[in-house]
Design an enzyme around this catalytic site. Structure first.
Site, short mmCIF file in Angstrom:
data_model
loop_
_atom_site.label_atom_id
_atom_site.label_comp_id
_atom_site.label_asym_id
_atom_site.label_seq_id
_atom_site.Cartn_x
_atom_site.Cartn_y
_atom_site.Cartn_z
N GLY A 1 -70.18 -23.13 3.47
CA GLY A 1 -70.74 -22.49 4.67
C GLY A 1 -71.24 -23.50 5.67
O GLY A 1 -70.96 -23.40 6.88
N GLU B 1 -76.91 -33.45 4.09
CA GLU B 1 -76.13 -33.26 2.86
C GLU B 1 -76.12 -34.58 2.09
O GLU B 1 -75.69 -35.59 2.61
CB GLU B 1 -74.69 -32.82 3.21
CG GLU B 1 -73.70 -32.86 2.06
CD GLU B 1 -74.11 -32.05 0.84
OE1 GLU B 1 -74.45 -30.86 0.98
OE2 GLU B 1 -74.10 -32.62 -0.27
N GLN C 1 -64.43 -25.73 -4.86
CA GLN C 1 -64.76 -25.18 -6.18
C GLN C 1 -63.92 -23.97 -6.61
O GLN C 1 -63.76 -23.76 -7.81
CB GLN C 1 -66.25 -24.84 -6.25
CG GLN C 1 -67.13 -26.08 -6.17
CD GLN C 1 -68.62 -25.75 -6.22
OE1 GLN C 1 -69.04 -24.77 -6.80
NE2 GLN C 1 -69.41 -26.58 -5.58
N CYS D 1 -68.93 -16.94 -7.51
CA CYS D 1 -67.65 -16.42 -7.94
C CYS D 1 -67.77 -15.63 -9.25
O CYS D 1 -67.35 -16.10 -10.31
CB CYS D 1 -66.62 -17.54 -8.09
SG CYS D 1 -64.97 -16.84 -8.23
N ASP E 1 -74.22 -18.86 -0.59
CA ASP E 1 -74.79 -18.46 -1.88
C ASP E 1 -76.32 -18.45 -1.95
O ASP E 1 -76.90 -17.76 -2.79
CB ASP E 1 -74.27 -19.38 -3.00
CG ASP E 1 -72.78 -19.26 -3.19
OD1 ASP E 1 -72.17 -18.34 -2.61
OD2 ASP E 1 -72.21 -20.10 -3.92
N THR F 1 -69.07 -15.60 -2.89
CA THR F 1 -67.75 -16.25 -2.90
C THR F 1 -67.54 -17.00 -1.58
O THR F 1 -68.24 -16.74 -0.59
CB THR F 1 -66.61 -15.21 -3.04
OG1 THR F 1 -66.56 -14.43 -1.83
CG2 THR F 1 -66.84 -14.27 -4.21
N ALA F 2 -66.53 -17.89 -1.59
CA ALA F 2 -66.21 -18.64 -0.35
C ALA F 2 -65.73 -17.68 0.74
O ALA F 2 -65.96 -17.91 1.93
CB ALA F 2 -65.15 -19.69 -0.64
N CYS G 1 -62.29 -11.69 -4.27
CA CYS G 1 -62.23 -12.42 -5.52
C CYS G 1 -60.81 -12.35 -6.06
O CYS G 1 -60.37 -11.28 -6.51
CB CYS G 1 -63.21 -11.74 -6.49
SG CYS G 1 -63.32 -12.60 -8.03
#
Ligand code: UQ1
Length: 444
Positions: A41, A62, A70, A190, A326, A335-336, A369
């Protein structure tokens, strides 16, 4: 002048110089938009803002040098993909036009609009986006870390860079006994992955002619196999056909590495505990937000997630703060694909807040998903907050299809690296509207 100083004053000068150079990393910065967390994100949103803000106005914090895709870890676990194929350098993903502070966020002061990093740097912001994700907490299950560190025990996990590469060797050495797959009593990223690796193990054993000697058991803390009935029906059918035992409300509480035994608690009757021996145990650990997030009462709800309005994604107490992905309290599947849809909402709504305008977008909870059910098949589940299917393709998606496997393995990673990381992918909503011929319906 230094030459004329005594030995002790030279020492003082050198200590002073060292202090100056070490304190140079504890700098003060200020910016318009601060993004905390350079995962899925955070990177996608930074790419969007890099087109509207000046480099000095856009800071991202970061600490990692590498960025992993992932969603492919399940396929790495099954020996289909290599871990190197999921990795890129963070510096190559972040846009040129942003300021990257390679440090870890240690404290959020939402009243002063300041984030302090682990080494003491302070970043003052006008607007803050928290996208710090959730992390696996392997240490929360007694015996787990010790078991994971000894590959001979048969305990493995796709949820960590450190352990994912041992999943396929564990599958390969499995010959007989119980292969147990777990799902913890916490939100997970996920939520389909814990059962995807179970189906892949089943398929692998069938291909190798070893399936008859292995009992496959899926023990989930949840009361259901999947939250959306349409896909849950399809998955129950698969488990029955493939002789996979599914136990609901069973939570892994400890592992005995000496005897290769796992103990589960019945969440409906907490005093009921059962211990079972295993040849393979695939563990999905409990997960939580990072420490600096979950311990901050002003930032989070009781459960330790950044407390935002589930439609606008704006913080409920601090209007200049948003959450993405998340770490957010929005009750979508983590999820992405969800992060992709949220990125557009956060970007547009935050731009509006910056201009003093009404926020234009509402997130509908879209998540998807790709439920990989074998080495060449996949059910693409897509749904909203109300757990109603929200499917992109103009056919019913509750079937195992090779095309959806290719979408998961090849197409979506390409979309991720080339579109999403450049701020150009907001999820498949546009394609869905084209495919379902409702392009002119009002966007919400
Ligand atoms: C998606 O947009 C996305 O984000 C990049 C994923 O994350 C890895 C997905 O798994 C899926 C399925 C989507 C949705 C994309 C399409 C084309 C249906």
């Amino acid at each position: 002048m230094l030459l004329r100083c005594s030995k002790s004053s030279r020492k003082t000068v050198s200590l002073f110089c060292r202090y100056i150079s070490s304190s140079s990393s504890t700098e003060k910065h200020s910016c318009k938009v601060l993004v905390v967390g350079g995962g899925t994100g955070g990177c996608a949103l930074t790419a969007k803002f890099s087109r509207t803000l000046k480099k000095s106005d856009l800071i991202i914090i970061e600490p990692s040098s590498e960025h992993y895709y992932q969603p492919l870890f399940t396929l790495v676990g099954a020996g289909i993909d290599k871990i190197e194929d999921t990795k890129k350098n963070e510096k190559d993903i972040l846009p040129e036009n942003c300021t990257w502070i390679k440090q870890k966020a240690a404290h959020f002061d939402l009243n002063k609009n300041i984030v302090t990093t682990a080494n003491g740097s302070q970043i003052e912001y006008d607007y803050l986006v928290v996208s710090t994700g959730i992390i696996p907490r392997y240490e929360m299950i007694p015996g787990l870390v010790e078991s994971l560190q000894n590959p001979k025990i048969g305990v493995c996990s796709i949820y960590s860079l450190k352990y994912v590469q041992n999943v396929f060797p564990t599958m390969q050495t499995l010959k007989s006994g119980n292969a147990i797959f777990t799902f913890p009593a916490s939100p997970v990223k996920c939520p389909g992955a814990p059962q995807k690796i179970c189906y892949l193990t089943d398929d692998y054993l069938r291909k190798e002619g070893k399936r008859d000697n292995v009992n496959i058991i899926y023990n989930t803390s949840l009361p259901v196999i999947f939250g959306v009935k349409k896909y849950a029906d399809a998955l129950w059918k698969i488990c029955k056909e493939r002789n996979i035992t599914v136990n609901t409300r069973k939570n892994l509480i400890s592992i005995n590495p000496q005897n290769s035994e796992a103990t589960f608690q019945n969440l409906d009757q907490p005093e009921e505990k059962t211990t079972i021996s295993f040849s393979m145990l695939h563990v999905v650990p409990p997960m939580s937000t990072t420490e600096s997030v979950r311990t901050n009462k002003e930032l989070c709800n009781e459960a330790g997630f950044v407390e935002v309005d589930k439609s606008t994604l704006q913080h409920v107490r601090f209007p200049n703060v948003f959450a993405l992905g998340d770490c957010s309290s929005s009750p979508n599947s983590k999820t992405a694909a969800a992060a992709a849809a949220q990125t557009e909402v956060v970007f547009e709504n935050l731009e509006a807040v910056m201009k003093g305008k009404k926020m234009p977008l509402k997130y509908d909870g879209y998540a998807s998903c790709p439920l990989v059910t074998g080495y060449n098949k996949c059910i693409l589940a897509e749904f909203d907050y109300d757990l109603n299917p929200l499917e992109t393709f103009p056919f019913s998606q509750d079937r195992e299809l090779w095309s959806m496997f290719i979408l998961k393995k090849n197409v979506i990673p390409t979309i991720y690296w080339s579109l999403m990381m450049n701020g150009h992918w907001n999820g498949p909503a546009l394609f869905r509207r084209i495919m379902h011929l409702d392009l002119f319906k009002k966007r919400q």
